[in-house]
Design a protein around this motif. Structure first.
Motif, PDB file in Angstrom:
ATOM      1  N   VAL A 238       0.858  -1.184   0.000  1.00  0.00           N
ATOM      2  CA  VAL A 238       0.000   0.000   0.000  1.00  0.00           C
ATOM      3  C   VAL A 238       0.891   1.229   0.000  1.00  0.00           C
ATOM      4  O   VAL A 238       2.065   1.177   0.396  1.00  0.00           O
ATOM      5  N   LEU A 239       0.341   2.359  -0.443  1.00  0.00           N
ATOM      6  CA  LEU A 239       1.108   3.590  -0.539  1.00  0.00           C
ATOM      7  C   LEU A 239       0.777   4.570   0.579  1.00  0.00           C
ATOM      8  O   LEU A 239       1.496   5.552   0.774  1.00  0.00           O
ATOM      9  N   CYS A 240      -0.324   4.323   1.305  1.00  0.00           N
ATOM     10  CA  CYS A 240      -0.704   5.231   2.380  1.00  0.00           C
ATOM     11  C   CYS A 240       0.002   4.837   3.673  1.00  0.00           C
ATOM     12  O   CYS A 240       0.583   3.758   3.788  1.00  0.00           O
ATOM     13  N   ALA A 241      -0.048   5.732   4.639  1.00  0.00           N
ATOM     14  CA  ALA A 241       0.561   5.449   5.933  1.00  0.00           C
ATOM     15  C   ALA A 241      -0.309   4.479   6.725  1.00  0.00           C
ATOM     16  O   ALA A 241      -1.535   4.527   6.669  1.00  0.00           O
ATOM     17  N   THR A 242       0.338   3.577   7.429  1.00  0.00           N
ATOM     18  CA  THR A 242      -0.345   2.678   8.355  1.00  0.00           C
ATOM     19  C   THR A 242       0.373   2.774   9.701  1.00  0.00           C
ATOM     20  O   THR A 242       1.269   3.593   9.883  1.00  0.00           O
ATOM     21  N   ARG A 243       0.011   1.901  10.600  1.00  0.00           N
ATOM     22  CA  ARG A 243       0.654   1.941  11.914  1.00  0.00           C
ATOM     23  C   ARG A 243       2.085   1.420  11.864  1.00  0.00           C
ATOM     24  O   ARG A 243       2.840   1.580  12.827  1.00  0.00           O
ATOM     25  N   THR A 244       2.455   0.792  10.755  1.00  0.00           N
ATOM     26  CA  THR A 244       3.793   0.204  10.660  1.00  0.00           C
ATOM     27  C   THR A 244       4.611   0.764   9.504  1.00  0.00           C
ATOM     28  O   THR A 244       5.756   0.351   9.327  1.00  0.00           O
ATOM     29  N   LYS A 245       4.073   1.652   8.690  1.00  0.00           N
ATOM     30  CA  LYS A 245       4.837   2.200   7.565  1.00  0.00           C
ATOM     31  C   LYS A 245       4.524   3.674   7.367  1.00  0.00           C
ATOM     32  O   LYS A 245       3.461   4.157   7.759  1.00  0.00           O
ATOM     33  N   LEU A 273      -7.284   6.022  -7.111  1.00  0.00           N
ATOM     34  CA  LEU A 273      -7.088   6.221  -5.669  1.00  0.00           C
ATOM     35  C   LEU A 273      -8.349   6.755  -4.995  1.00  0.00           C
ATOM     36  O   LEU A 273      -8.724   6.325  -3.905  1.00  0.00           O
ATOM     37  N   GLY A 274      -9.025   7.690  -5.650  1.00  0.00           N
ATOM     38  CA  GLY A 274     -10.176   8.351  -5.032  1.00  0.00           C
ATOM     39  C   GLY A 274     -11.440   7.535  -5.005  1.00  0.00           C
ATOM     40  O   GLY A 274     -12.314   7.769  -4.159  1.00  0.00           O
ATOM     41  N   THR A 275     -11.562   6.565  -5.913  1.00  0.00           N
ATOM     42  CA  THR A 275     -12.789   5.750  -5.972  1.00  0.00           C
ATOM     43  C   THR A 275     -12.572   4.328  -5.481  1.00  0.00           C
ATOM     44  O   THR A 275     -13.517   3.668  -5.052  1.00  0.00           O
ATOM     45  N   GLY A 276     -11.319   3.837  -5.562  1.00  0.00           N
ATOM     46  CA  GLY A 276     -11.047   2.450  -5.178  1.00  0.00           C
ATOM     47  C   GLY A 276     -11.561   1.451  -6.187  1.00  0.00           C
ATOM     48  O   GLY A 276     -11.654   0.255  -5.891  1.00  0.00           O
ATOM     49  N   CYS A 277     -11.907   1.906  -7.376  1.00  0.00           N
ATOM     50  CA  CYS A 277     -12.453   0.987  -8.390  1.00  0.00           C
ATOM     51  C   CYS A 277     -11.329   0.189  -9.035  1.00  0.00           C
ATOM     52  O   CYS A 277     -10.139   0.466  -8.846  1.00  0.00           O
ATOM     53  N   GLN A 397      -6.659   3.146   3.280  1.00  0.00           N
ATOM     54  CA  GLN A 397      -6.829   4.516   3.748  1.00  0.00           C
ATOM     55  C   GLN A 397      -8.203   4.695   4.400  1.00  0.00           C
ATOM     56  O   GLN A 397      -8.336   5.353   5.432  1.00  0.00           O
ATOM     57  N   MET A 398      -9.233   4.079   3.801  1.00  0.00           N
ATOM     58  CA  MET A 398     -10.557   4.114   4.431  1.00  0.00           C
ATOM     59  C   MET A 398     -10.520   3.457   5.804  1.00  0.00           C
ATOM     60  O   MET A 398     -11.117   3.944   6.772  1.00  0.00           O
ATOM     61  N   GLN A 399      -9.805   2.324   5.879  1.00  0.00           N
ATOM     62  CA  GLN A 399      -9.702   1.620   7.152  1.00  0.00           C
ATOM     63  C   GLN A 399      -9.015   2.495   8.196  1.00  0.00           C
ATOM     64  O   GLN A 399      -9.436   2.536   9.363  1.00  0.00           O
ATOM     65  N   MET A 400      -7.953   3.208   7.794  1.00  0.00           N
ATOM     66  CA  MET A 400      -7.240   4.091   8.721  1.00  0.00           C
ATOM     67  C   MET A 400      -8.114   5.269   9.155  1.00  0.00           C
ATOM     68  O   MET A 400      -7.884   5.871  10.203  1.00  0.00           O
ATOM     69  N   SER A 442      -8.884  13.140   2.557  1.00  0.00           N
ATOM     70  CA  SER A 442      -7.532  12.785   3.003  1.00  0.00           C
ATOM     71  C   SER A 442      -6.545  12.817   1.837  1.00  0.00           C
ATOM     72  O   SER A 442      -5.387  13.218   2.005  1.00  0.00           O
ATOM     73  N   LEU A 443      -6.995  12.400   0.657  1.00  0.00           N
ATOM     74  CA  LEU A 443      -6.118  12.432  -0.519  1.00  0.00           C
ATOM     75  C   LEU A 443      -5.888  13.858  -0.991  1.00  0.00           C
ATOM     76  O   LEU A 443      -4.768  14.232  -1.368  1.00  0.00           O
ATOM     77  N   ALA A 444      -6.941  14.656  -0.975  1.00  0.00           N
ATOM     78  CA  ALA A 444      -6.826  16.036  -1.438  1.00  0.00           C
ATOM     79  C   ALA A 444      -5.860  16.837  -0.575  1.00  0.00           C
ATOM     80  O   ALA A 444      -5.136  17.712  -1.071  1.00  0.00           O
ATOM     81  N   ALA A 445      -5.820  16.540   0.714  1.00  0.00           N
ATOM     82  CA  ALA A 445      -4.930  17.262   1.614  1.00  0.00           C
ATOM     83  C   ALA A 445      -3.467  17.071   1.229  1.00  0.00           C
ATOM     84  O   ALA A 445      -2.625  17.926   1.518  1.00  0.00           O
ATOM     85  N   LYS A 446      -3.173  15.951   0.566  1.00  0.00           N
ATOM     86  CA  LYS A 446      -1.789  15.674   0.173  1.00  0.00           C
ATOM     87  C   LYS A 446      -1.521  16.033  -1.288  1.00  0.00           C
ATOM     88  O   LYS A 446      -0.379  16.290  -1.663  1.00  0.00           O
TER      89      LYS A 446
END
Length: 454
Positions: A238-245, A273-277, A397-400, A442-446
């Motif tokens: 994954v490319l988003c931040a998680t608790r371990t990366k 990224l924005g739709t998850g499709c 990212q949704m999960q986070m 969250s994506l737009a902020a970055k």
């Protein structure tokens, strides 16, 4: 009841033939006895058919005699009186010697059946892998229960790794040793997942061969992934931040405008990224499925991997990048139109996948002829990434953002598990709308600080 004719056939064979020719059918079967051979009878059916029968008795059991009837042939099919009498006399001699015409007829029928089965087995033994592959390809191409691509992907893999080498071998002679001869080069190249895929398609083809009785059993039934490429690893990139990366999305947004990707491909990265499709759902999409007034995008059943349609809510982030893409391709009717429109109206997702992969080679790697010079512009800190990782990133990212797993599954058009799939056919659109909106924010902020290169 049969009509009893008291007249006998003339003793002269020629006269008997003339007599028979003049006989007209009645409403019921009529029987005319022969005047020369005992037991020989001519049956005239209501349809006008004239058949010779020999009536006789045989002993069965302990002293019990039973009457039987044996058909010699039809007068109208060329069996004239003289030949019928000769056959009848021959059989009468054989009957006195203990033979039974009916039993002989049964034996002949059984022999013909056995010969027929042997011929079938002989022909089946000659069926090659290519013959079975033709039947398998037709099954995959079935519009209702086949593969969505008509089996093109599966048959390409089978031809490349199996059929081009072993296609002409009779399937009954194909052995596990032959299979491993085909699969070992794939394993040596380190493509274990592809080896498992080849095994899966080959086993399915052999299973069909068993069902069609080309073979009695499949020599591959005892094999599983552990014998070939090993258990498939679950990809967790994954490319988003998680608790371990650490987060890599800001890196992606920074390098994407200068990556050398065309503007429409850059937009597609943001939309995925924005739709998850899925990639194919975006690339096969049409603009008449997008409603910018209601901020919705319909993915119809024919574009969905599982054939379930879904309405995606467009966050401001997704709407922005779809609007940018609409400026480029809106006049075509297709979201990602194909340059080679004579082949298909939409671009294939592998165009983006290949472009992303080619831009992750080492900076000091030699330039490949005919390939992009930007061969290292999409390298990210945690290593190689794929287009499908964008879908996994959206879900993570949704999960986070504390979206519940069932809503994430719904947003990604995953079918419910267990009995829920059978009974629950609605959608939690309000919760899904919130999930897509949270993801977009969250994506737009970055991403807003970076603009795509034209």
């Amino acid at each position: 009841m049969a009509v009893k004719n008291k007249a006998l056939l003339p003793r002269s064979a020629d006269s008997a033939d003339k007599y028979i020719s003049k006989q007209l059918p009645s409403q019921k079967d009529a029987y005319i006895q022969d005047s020369t051979v005992t037991g020989l009878v001519l049956r005239v059916t209501p349809s006008g058919r004239k058949v010779w029968h020999l009536r006789y008795t045989v002993q069965v059991g302990s002293g019990q005699w039973v009457g039987r009837k044996y058909s010699l042939g039809a007068f109208c099919e060329g069996l004239r009186t003289r030949s019928a009498r000769e056959q009848a006399e021959t059989w009468r001699v054989r009957i006195r010697q203990g033979e039974d015409p009916q039993e002989e007829k049964k034996k002949q029928a059984e022999q013909r059946k056995a010969e027929h089965l042997l011929e079938i087995e002989r022909k089946q033994a000659l069926r090659t892998l290519n013959d079975v592959a033709t039947v398998y390809a037709a099954q995959l191409a079935n519009k209702k229960k086949g593969h969505k691509d008509g089996g093109t992907h599966a048959m390409t893999i089978l031809h490349n790794h199996l059929l081009d080498r072993f296609g002409t071998i009779p399937i009954q002679e194909f052995t596990r040793q032959d299979f491993f001869a085909a699969i070992d080069p794939v394993l040596e190249a380190g493509h274990n997942s592809m080896a498992n895929t080849v095994m899966s398609y080959t086993k399915a083809m052999f299973k069909l061969a068993v069902k069609r009785e080309f073979i009695e059993y499949s020599v591959l039934d005892c094999l599983d992934k552990a014998d070939v490429g090993g258990k498939d690893k679950i990809r967790n990139r994954v490319l988003c931040a998680t608790r371990t990366k650490e987060d890599e999305l800001e890196d992606l947004y920074r390098i994407l405008p200068e990556s050398g990707l065309s503007l429409n491909l850059q937009c597609s990265v943001h939309i995925l990224l924005g739709t998850g499709c899925r990639g194919i759902e975006l690339f096969k999409g049409r603009w008449d499925h997008v409603n910018f007034a209601t901020n919705t995008w319909l993915i119809p059943d024919e574009n969905s991997k599982n054939t379930d349609p879904i309405i995606i809510y467009l966050s401001e982030y997704s709407k922005k990048w779809l609007s940018e893409l609409h400026k480029l391709t809106g006049h075509t009717g297709w979201i990602m139109p194909s340059i080679k429109s004579e082949e298909r109206p939409y671009m294939l997702p592998k165009v983006l996948s290949k472009a992303v992969c080619e831009r992750q080679r080492a900076p000091d790697a030699p330039q490949k002829k005919g390939r992009t010079k930007n061969h290292s512009t999409l390298i990210l800190p945690d290593g190689h990434w794929t287009v499908h990782d964008l879908r996994r990133t959206a879900a993570t990212q949704m999960q986070m953002l504390e979206v519940t797993p069932d809503i994430i599954d719904a947003c990604q058009n995953h079918r419910p598990l267990g009995v829920r799939r059978r009974y629950q056919h609605g959608h939690s659109m309000d919760q899904m709308r919130v999930a897509w909106d949270l993801l977009g924010r969250s994506l737009a902020a970055k991403a807003d600080v970076y603009q795509p290169a034209g």
